[in-house]
Design an enzyme around this catalytic site. Sequence first.
Site, PDB file in Angstrom:
ATOM      1  N   GLU A   1     -60.049  27.276   7.964  1.00 48.26           N
ATOM      2  CA  GLU A   1     -60.408  28.332   8.495  1.00 48.26           C
ATOM      3  C   GLU A   1     -60.803  28.307   9.281  1.00 48.26           C
ATOM      4  O   GLU A   1     -62.344  28.466  10.118  1.00 48.26           O
ATOM      5  CB  GLU A   1     -61.329  28.871   7.270  1.00 48.26           C
ATOM      6  CG  GLU A   1     -60.611  29.247   5.671  1.00 48.26           C
ATOM      7  CD  GLU A   1     -61.161  29.647   4.670  1.00 48.26           C
ATOM      8  OE1 GLU A   1     -63.217  29.506   4.467  1.00 48.26           O
ATOM      9  OE2 GLU A   1     -61.546  29.492   3.584  1.00 48.26           O
TER      10      GLU A   1
ATOM     11  N   GLU B   1     -66.449  36.474   4.536  1.00 45.99           N
ATOM     12  CA  GLU B   1     -64.845  36.426   4.439  1.00 45.99           C
ATOM     13  C   GLU B   1     -64.734  37.076   5.803  1.00 45.99           C
ATOM     14  O   GLU B   1     -64.666  38.691   5.493  1.00 45.99           O
ATOM     15  CB  GLU B   1     -64.676  36.415   3.142  1.00 45.99           C
ATOM     16  CG  GLU B   1     -64.929  35.719   2.100  1.00 45.99           C
ATOM     17  CD  GLU B   1     -64.811  34.056   2.165  1.00 45.99           C
ATOM     18  OE1 GLU B   1     -63.296  34.222   3.245  1.00 45.99           O
ATOM     19  OE2 GLU B   1     -64.498  33.468   1.302  1.00 45.99           O
TER      20      GLU B   1
END
Length: 332
Positions: A56, A211
């Site tokens: 990520e 997120e």
Amino acid sequence: MQDFLQQTLSTEPPARASGRNDQLNWQWLDDGILELTPHQPSSQALVISAGIHGNETAPIEIINQLVGELLAGKRPLQPRVLVILGNPQAIISGKRYRHCDLNRLFGGRWQQYDDHPEAQRAWRLEQALETFWQAGCSEEPRWHLDLHTAIRGSWHSRFGVLPLRETPWPDDFMHWLSAAGLEALVFHRAPGGTFTHYSSQHFNAASCTLELGQALPFGHNDLTQFGAAQAALAAVLSGDPLPPVEAEPLRYRVSQQITRFSEAFVLHMSRETLNFTAFPQGTLLAEDGDRRSYVQQAREYVLFPNPDVAKGQRAGLMLVEDNAHNETSGSG
């Protein structure tokens, strides 16, 4: 130290473990763990983490850019800050994790896997948080912003997940989340093994998992999508005004969890199912031997569907809208 990310990925300590500039003192505590302390007295303690999942990368790039500006003395620093790149070995490998999911191991759950590197890392990060926050006064506001990206696409491209909390969320923290451009907030109603739940439960920190888009390799991220989040991070670091709030985020709460118990587990969703996809009441969501999971409310939304998790772990969350708040805030 010139580049926090490159120093972390080198797996070697910097030539000097500490230093200072006109704005701050810095100290390298361990691989991917850097403490920044302003010269003037601070009234807040802030933990910013990314790379808990190694693939990520957008949040890692955002944090590294801000840390670079701080280390170069180009940006003033207001709070005490602990910056964490959570899983350096997974970042190097470009994988979510090496052996087990680091973000399921906090709160002592790492003891079940104490022979795995991720378990040892969870223990080290717990230590780092405890030492950092105990160094301040008990009245010092504590924030923890843990930056991630999602495996799947999403109807809300930027959203926050907040852990179970017994006391009200601080108003300034909630305002910051809105200013960071989050489109939705999801509120947990049960404890878990995440990094943000650990910091909230054990240290009463205002914690949120942010997120920011979808997981992509280094060099493939369009960071302009997260301009508000980056500007909000810069503002809280330097004491600058926050970006204007474009719209209050919609609010959801977790209604049920889908758990994989055996090899027979089947998730009745395609690999292309987006986060926050809605399902009507009665829909069969998953099967696991004799167990069945159905939509229980009139409409529920799926979050983090993943049939490939290890046994005993979460394969998805189902959400319902917090309609009372959404109607009151005028957000939907």
